[in-house]
Design an enzyme around this catalytic site. Sequence first.
Site, mmCIF file in Angstrom:
data_model
loop_
_atom_site.group_PDB
_atom_site.id
_atom_site.type_symbol
_atom_site.label_atom_id
_atom_site.label_comp_id
_atom_site.label_asym_id
_atom_site.label_seq_id
_atom_site.Cartn_x
_atom_site.Cartn_y
_atom_site.Cartn_z
ATOM 1 N N GLY A 12 -4.245 -50.294 -44.180
ATOM 2 C CA GLY A 12 -4.036 -48.991 -44.802
ATOM 3 C C GLY A 12 -2.731 -48.377 -44.344
ATOM 4 O O GLY A 12 -2.627 -47.177 -44.093
ATOM 5 N N ALA A 13 -1.700 -49.228 -44.248
ATOM 6 C CA ALA A 13 -0.437 -48.819 -43.613
ATOM 7 C C ALA A 13 0.560 -48.171 -44.562
ATOM 8 O O ALA A 13 1.628 -47.753 -44.136
ATOM 9 C CB ALA A 13 0.220 -50.040 -42.964
ATOM 10 N N ARG A 15 0.625 -45.350 -46.249
ATOM 11 C CA ARG A 15 0.863 -43.903 -46.295
ATOM 12 C C ARG A 15 0.068 -43.198 -45.210
ATOM 13 O O ARG A 15 -0.737 -43.801 -44.511
ATOM 14 C CB ARG A 15 0.470 -43.342 -47.665
ATOM 15 C CG ARG A 15 -0.971 -43.657 -48.062
ATOM 16 C CD ARG A 15 -1.367 -42.904 -49.316
ATOM 17 N NE ARG A 15 -0.646 -43.366 -50.480
ATOM 18 C CZ ARG A 15 -1.072 -44.336 -51.294
ATOM 19 N NH1 ARG A 15 -2.209 -44.948 -51.034
ATOM 20 N NH2 ARG A 15 -0.376 -44.690 -52.343
ATOM 21 N N VAL A 63 -9.387 -55.344 -47.637
ATOM 22 C CA VAL A 63 -10.167 -55.550 -46.409
ATOM 23 C C VAL A 63 -11.641 -55.801 -46.678
ATOM 24 O O VAL A 63 -12.389 -56.153 -45.762
ATOM 25 C CB VAL A 63 -10.011 -54.349 -45.441
ATOM 26 C CG1 VAL A 63 -8.589 -54.264 -44.916
ATOM 27 C CG2 VAL A 63 -10.445 -53.042 -46.109
ATOM 28 N N TYR A 154 -18.912 -40.239 -47.551
ATOM 29 C CA TYR A 154 -17.769 -40.380 -46.645
ATOM 30 C C TYR A 154 -18.178 -40.032 -45.217
ATOM 31 O O TYR A 154 -17.886 -40.781 -44.263
ATOM 32 C CB TYR A 154 -16.635 -39.470 -47.108
ATOM 33 C CG TYR A 154 -15.422 -39.492 -46.206
ATOM 34 C CD1 TYR A 154 -14.486 -40.511 -46.305
ATOM 35 C CD2 TYR A 154 -15.210 -38.492 -45.263
ATOM 36 C CE1 TYR A 154 -13.367 -40.544 -45.478
ATOM 37 C CE2 TYR A 154 -14.106 -38.511 -44.429
ATOM 38 C CZ TYR A 154 -13.182 -39.536 -44.540
ATOM 39 O OH TYR A 154 -12.087 -39.562 -43.708
ATOM 40 N N LYS A 158 -18.214 -42.546 -41.862
ATOM 41 C CA LYS A 158 -17.444 -42.292 -40.647
ATOM 42 C C LYS A 158 -18.354 -42.121 -39.431
ATOM 43 O O LYS A 158 -17.975 -42.451 -38.304
ATOM 44 C CB LYS A 158 -16.548 -41.070 -40.840
ATOM 45 C CG LYS A 158 -15.442 -41.293 -41.863
ATOM 46 C CD LYS A 158 -14.557 -42.481 -41.504
ATOM 47 C CE LYS A 158 -13.385 -42.645 -42.441
ATOM 48 N NZ LYS A 158 -12.494 -43.757 -42.062
#
Length: 257
Positions: A12-13, A15, A63, A154, A158
């Site tokens: 997830g690089a 942004r 992923v 969400y 998490k």
Amino acid sequence: MKLSGKASLVTGAARGIGRAIAERLADEGSNVALADVRKELLTDVAAAVDKKGVQSLMIAADVTQPIEVESMINAVISNFGGIDIFFNNAGVVKVQEFFDVKEEDWDHIMDVNLKAVFFCGQAVARHMRERGHGKIINTASLAANRGRPEMAVYAASKSGVVSVTRSMAIELAETGITVNALAPGIIDTDMWELIDAQSGDLRHVAKGETFRNRSSLIPMKRPGRPDEVANVAAFLASSESDYITGQTIYIDGGDSA
């Protein structure tokens, strides 16, 4: 240059927090592999990393797909010789009414935010275990320790990341691998721009209003910046954190207090 000679992998690089951490690790001397589902979005990040005098590597990877995860890890090992630091960051969010959540919404968010965190961490840990050391840093969220209206899935994902982080840390403690999590609060990123837009559509409020209102409730009275999250990530990636494992660090201006 706390990370000179190290090799890092950031998912997830493209942004936001992922990009900020990639650049911060490069500032500390680490070569950085940049992974995202859309490789074309990584060009600017790679250029910023290269300007710091270290090497970047762009990788297209979903992923949630085991074959792509294996290919991603092998590419990093082939180019950098190994993986010392893994920032397990890829994530998605969707703002919606509780009664509008469909099974496919649940599955997609859980697959990216929790299932992939576990299995990407497992795959990288196998490699790190052979080398006898490694740092795994997962992305949780302030939402992990509280219910969130219109973001139930969400928040649940998490919360799972916090739990998985603890379990991974205990499992791997004797292998030389530490596992910790970052739990950002309201950070001025593209993801929060998306949350603001989706919340605005749901509640029929103007663009920016949700973000401003939510930020005003933070004890420090402002949202965080991506670099403020990246600073903590750099500490956890360094040898200075060698006796810290299984922890979730909240970076939220006091919002979780």
